[in-house]
Structure formats: structure tokens, C-alpha cells
Write an enzyme that holds these catalytic residues in place. Sequence first.
Site, PDB file in Angstrom:
ATOM      1  N   ASP A   1      -7.915  -5.432   0.521  1.00 41.43           N
ATOM      2  CA  ASP A   1      -8.505  -6.262  -0.527  1.00 41.43           C
ATOM      3  C   ASP A   1      -7.976  -7.682  -0.564  1.00 41.43           C
ATOM      4  OD1 ASP A   1     -10.402  -4.553  -1.443  1.00 41.43           O
ATOM      5  OD2 ASP A   1      -8.981  -3.443  -2.675  1.00 41.43           O
TER       6      ASP A   1
ATOM      7  N   HIS B   1       0.855  -1.195   0.000  1.00 40.38           N
ATOM      8  CA  HIS B   1       0.000   0.000   0.000  1.00 40.38           C
ATOM      9  C   HIS B   1       0.881   1.232   0.000  1.00 40.38           C
ATOM     10  CE1 HIS B   1      -3.082   2.883   1.144  1.00 40.38           C
ATOM     11  NE2 HIS B   1      -3.947   1.986   0.708  1.00 40.38           N
TER      12      HIS B   1
HETATM   13  N1  CMC Z   1       4.005  -7.655  -5.013  1.00 40.89           N
HETATM   14  C1  CMC Z   1       5.338  -7.633  -5.245  1.00 40.89           C
HETATM   15  N2  CMC Z   1       6.101  -6.530  -5.106  1.00 40.89           N
HETATM   16  C2  CMC Z   1       5.499  -5.396  -4.730  1.00 40.89           C
HETATM   17  C3  CMC Z   1       4.112  -5.346  -4.464  1.00 40.89           C
HETATM   18  C4  CMC Z   1       3.359  -6.527  -4.619  1.00 40.89           C
HETATM   19  N3  CMC Z   1       2.036  -6.533  -4.391  1.00 40.89           N
HETATM   20  N4  CMC Z   1       3.768  -4.078  -4.114  1.00 40.89           N
HETATM   21  C5  CMC Z   1       4.902  -3.365  -4.152  1.00 40.89           C
HETATM   22  N5  CMC Z   1       5.940  -4.154  -4.504  1.00 40.89           N
HETATM   23  C6  CMC Z   1       7.356  -3.761  -4.600  1.00 40.89           C
HETATM   24  C7  CMC Z   1       7.643  -2.955  -5.853  1.00 40.89           C
HETATM   25  O1  CMC Z   1       8.034  -3.778  -6.918  1.00 40.89           O
HETATM   26  C8  CMC Z   1       8.757  -2.062  -5.371  1.00 40.89           C
HETATM   27  O2  CMC Z   1       9.934  -2.822  -5.331  1.00 40.89           O
HETATM   28  P1  CMC Z   1      11.359  -2.120  -5.673  1.00 40.89           P
HETATM   29  O3  CMC Z   1      11.545  -1.062  -4.621  1.00 40.89           O
HETATM   30  O4  CMC Z   1      12.357  -3.227  -5.601  1.00 40.89           O
HETATM   31  O5  CMC Z   1      11.229  -1.549  -7.051  1.00 40.89           O
HETATM   32  C9  CMC Z   1       8.369  -1.738  -3.935  1.00 40.89           C
HETATM   33  O6  CMC Z   1       7.607  -2.875  -3.507  1.00 40.89           O
HETATM   34  C10 CMC Z   1       7.550  -0.475  -3.754  1.00 40.89           C
HETATM   35  O7  CMC Z   1       6.412  -0.578  -4.607  1.00 40.89           O
HETATM   36  P2  CMC Z   1       5.758   0.648  -5.379  1.00 40.89           P
HETATM   37  O8  CMC Z   1       5.089   0.151  -6.617  1.00 40.89           O
HETATM   38  O9  CMC Z   1       6.762   1.742  -5.522  1.00 40.89           O
HETATM   39  O10 CMC Z   1       4.686   1.113  -4.311  1.00 40.89           O
HETATM   40  P3  CMC Z   1       3.478   2.053  -4.589  1.00 40.89           P
HETATM   41  O11 CMC Z   1       3.222   2.779  -3.316  1.00 40.89           O
HETATM   42  O12 CMC Z   1       3.690   2.895  -5.805  1.00 40.89           O
HETATM   43  O13 CMC Z   1       2.271   1.050  -4.917  1.00 40.89           O
HETATM   44  C11 CMC Z   1       0.479  -0.464  -4.645  1.00 40.89           C
HETATM   45  C12 CMC Z   1       1.330   0.641  -3.978  1.00 40.89           C
HETATM   46  C13 CMC Z   1      -0.722  -0.762  -3.738  1.00 40.89           C
HETATM   47  C14 CMC Z   1      -0.057   0.045  -6.004  1.00 40.89           C
HETATM   48  C15 CMC Z   1       1.337  -1.731  -4.836  1.00 40.89           C
HETATM   49  O14 CMC Z   1       1.795  -2.189  -3.584  1.00 40.89           O
HETATM   50  C16 CMC Z   1       0.611  -2.834  -5.588  1.00 40.89           C
HETATM   51  O15 CMC Z   1       0.608  -2.846  -6.818  1.00 40.89           O
HETATM   52  N6  CMC Z   1      -0.058  -3.774  -4.840  1.00 40.89           N
HETATM   53  C17 CMC Z   1      -0.873  -4.793  -5.479  1.00 40.89           C
HETATM   54  C18 CMC Z   1      -2.220  -4.196  -5.854  1.00 40.89           C
HETATM   55  C19 CMC Z   1      -3.119  -3.993  -4.667  1.00 40.89           C
HETATM   56  O16 CMC Z   1      -3.271  -4.876  -3.814  1.00 40.89           O
HETATM   57  N7  CMC Z   1      -3.802  -2.825  -4.617  1.00 40.89           N
HETATM   58  C20 CMC Z   1      -4.794  -2.521  -3.588  1.00 40.89           C
HETATM   59  C21 CMC Z   1      -4.431  -1.362  -2.736  1.00 40.89           C
HETATM   60  S1  CMC Z   1      -5.484  -1.263  -1.275  1.00 40.89           S
HETATM   61  C22 CMC Z   1      -7.069  -0.913  -1.872  1.00 40.89           C
HETATM   62  C23 CMC Z   1      -7.214   0.528  -2.239  1.00 40.89           C
HETATM   63  O17 CMC Z   1      -7.208   1.389  -1.347  1.00 40.89           O
HETATM   64  O18 CMC Z   1      -7.357   0.800  -3.423  1.00 40.89           O
END
Ligand code: CMC
Length: 430
Positions: free
Chosen positions: A365, A307
Site C-alpha cells: 500500500d 508487515h
Molecule cells: N512505522 C514505525 N514503526 C513501525 C511501523 C511503522 N509503519 N510498523 C512497525 N513498527 C515498529 C513497531 O513500533 C514495533 O517496534 P518495537 O519492537 O520497538 O515496539 C515493531 O516495528 C514491530 O511492529 P508490530 O506492530 O509489532 O508489527 P505487527 O506485525 O503487529 O504490525 C503492521 C504490522 C502492518 C500492522 C505495522 O507494521 C503497521 O502498523 N504498519 C503501518 C500500516 C500499514 O502500512 N498497513 C498495511 C499492511 S499491508 C496491506 C495489507 O495486507 O493489509
Amino acid sequence: MADIFTLTNKTTGDSIDLNLREATAGPAALEISALYKEKGILAFDPGFVSTASCESAITYIDGDHGILRYRGYPIEQLAEKSNFLEVAYLLIHGELPSTEELSAFEEIIVHHTMIKETMRNLFDGFHYNAHPMSVMIGVVGSLSSFYHDSLDIHDPRHREISAHRMIAKMPTIAAACYKHSASEPIMYPQNNLDYCGNFLHMMFSTPCEPYVPDQIAIDALNLLFILHADHEQNASTSTVRLAGSSGANPFACIASGIASLWGPAHGGANEAVLTMLEEIGDVSNIDKYIARAKDKNDPFRLMGFGHRVYRNFDPRATIIRKMCHEVLDKLADGNNPMFELALKLEEVALKDEYFIQRKLYPNVDFYSGIIYRALNIPTDMFTVMFAIARTVGWVAHWSEMIADPQQRISRPRQLYTGARERNYVPIDKR
Ligand code: CMC
């Protein structure tokens, strides 16, 4: 007096003083509006990681400590003691209602649940296998063409009735999306049922026989809707605010919020989690999928994990996880292989260095889809369920923004990296 930060260009020595605006809770924010006007430079923050896009008094999140509060009330207390419409009142009005205020609010919502008869015809225009989110975006967007009487956003009464209409009609529209996909008659709402019971009735009853919504299902929905009702400036809420900042009508703004919610990184994650669990299929495959999630050359991510704001547990996930045990015990005698698989996946991921280092925990989720599945809600309706609940948050934020006397159009700038000026070349000379 507020702290002042001085930003200095180390090459030229030129500097500017920036005020730090204190929050009632959480990080203070540097006021940078004067930056461009006085120095001709912009702030660059892709993904708004360090940007407060507005002032808001609705919801507070402390991502490091797993705290979520609506209007100051901890989510755990609201989840245990309140119900969805009371929470809706709280989010919109800022205070918990008195008994009279709550019954008046419930009475209003109940009496706005019907949709116009001609609106029901819209559903026939969609292909039978259209994704319900695509239908919902279209139908909610169309609400403005049915309610010309309430589109003056500067009139507080128009804003209020639009808010009531949206909260009340969203379950009716959502259930109609499902009925259309199932080729069943769209059901009318029943005013003697409460908000969640009425939704279940419109989803699962048919004109052929009586249907009594299950109290366990009603309670589970109430709780899920409370947990999904608001989450401060997330992508869909920011979309609603941005659309609304131009003066667009609230129905159009909420339709844009639904579109933003659909993405798998946001509300679409609940559907994606179930699809992922089905694909994993068995605990013996968990290691393979964990390895894929860690592989930078593989686009696969562990859905329902991570998140932007929570770098510790997501308090909503903790509540839902507990609810999964209770609901599944009652509805499926505790026997739910999907839940078992999810628990094991969580256990393995939380011990893995990759997830520990990046502070990736299960989010709201990861478990919500398992409960929706147990309630017989089809997988492609999961994000629609999220949209019903989040409509309250969208409405609260839209209303807060429009009522703000300092509100102006939101117009981000950019760091241009395209071609410099060049002359047009006729086609035969290229
Ligand atoms: N699986 C594997 N790696 C992950 C995941 C994941 N679910 N989420 C983040 N990472 C890694 C990402 O690859 C990155 O690694 P590195 O630093 O080595 O490049 C690091 O963790 C930071 O990730 P980010 O993409 O920079 O983080 P963000 O804050 O931009 O994204 C997120 C947050 C929720 C979009 C992401 O964690 C994700 O895609 N999660 C899966 C989708 C999900 O469950 N979304 C629901 C969010 S809660 C409901 C809502 O409020 O909408």
C-alpha cells in the site's frame, strides 16, 4: 512419520505428546487441539503470531524471502501474464482455466454485474459525505435480503452463484458509492466492457456524453487487482472465515470482511499513505516525520511500511513501484511530486537503523494510492478498490472452509484476567 513434540510441565513432570503437521511449503504446525481436552490448559498467542488458524491450499507466503504464490503460481508471473478474472478463477477453482472455462466464467461475471433496481435506492439513505467504505459495508450486507434464492450454504450451486454475484456486483456497488458521494447519477454496467473497463465506465462516465476507458488505466487496475486479490489468513480473510464458521450467509460474511479491511493497519493503509504524504508535503520535512515514526511517545507510524509476515521486501510493493514509473510516465509525463516524495521517504527509511533492525520495508500500500490518484480515483475510494479485489480471496477462502467436511464453528478461548467471584453489593452500600 511426523515429528512428535513432548510438552512437559517442569514442576509436576506431567507431559503430553503433540504431533507436528507438515506443510507442503513453509513452517510445520504443532497440533494442539488435545491440549485443553487432555490437560485443561490453553495456548496463548495474542495477534495469532504463531498460530495457524486453518489448513488452506489457496495462497502461500514466505515472508523471509519475499515470496507470494497463488495456488503455487508466483505473483510475478501472474502479474505479468494473467488478468484479474483469470486469477479469480484460479483462486476459486485451484487451477488455471482452459480457454473455454475462462470465457464461460467471464460470460457469467459480465451477466451478474447489475444490482437490483430497488437496491439503488439504498444509496439515497446515506448522507452525501458518508465514507464510501461505510456505504459499502451496508450495501454489501444488504445483498442477502435480495437473494433469498441462494442462501443455503450447504448447497454447492447456491455457494457458486453467490460467489459469482459478489465478484460481479462489487465494482457496481463500489462505483455507485462514489457516484452517490459526487451527487452524480449511478451508471448501469455495460456488458461489452471487460471487468476493469466496466468499473472505470461506471466510475467516470455520465449519461450526458460517451466515455471510453483508457487502456493504460484498465491495465493498471488489472494489475493492482491481481496483487490485492488474496493474501492468505490476513485480518479481513480471517474475519470472513470466523463469521462464516457459524453458518452465516456469504454476503454477511463478506460485509464483515470489508469492515475489518477498513482499519489503517490493514486495507485502510492505502488511504492513510496518501494522507501522510500530503501532510509531509515536501522532502525537507521527511526527517521530522521519520523521527516521529521512531518516537515511542508519538502514535504516528510510517504508513505503508512494515508487515506482519514480510520481514524482507513485499513482492507486491516491488511490482507496484515499477508500475508507478510506467503509469506515471504515460499519464503524467513522469511528473508526479507525490511519487518523488514517496521514493525519497523510502530511501531515507531504508537507510535508518530503526527500520533496518525491525525489518520494516514498504508494503503493497505504500505505492498503490499513488497509482489510484493518477487514475483520478478519489482518496477515500482507495480501500474500496482494495475490497473489490480482495472479494475474490474472501470468496475463495469462504468456499474452501464451507466445503471442508471437518469445518466447525471457530470459537477462540481466553486467558481470563478479570475479577474473581464476588457478591453483589446494593447501590446504597457501594
Ligand atoms: N512505522 C514505525 N514503526 C513501525 C511501523 C511503522 N509503519 N510498523 C512497525 N513498527 C515498529 C513497531 O513500533 C514495533 O517496534 P518495537 O519492537 O520497538 O515496539 C515493531 O516495528 C514491530 O511492529 P508490530 O506492530 O509489532 O508489527 P505487527 O506485525 O503487529 O504490525 C503492521 C504490522 C502492518 C500492522 C505495522 O507494521 C503497521 O502498523 N504498519 C503501518 C500500516 C500499514 O502500512 N498497513 C498495511 C499492511 S499491508 C496491506 C495489507 O495486507 O493489509
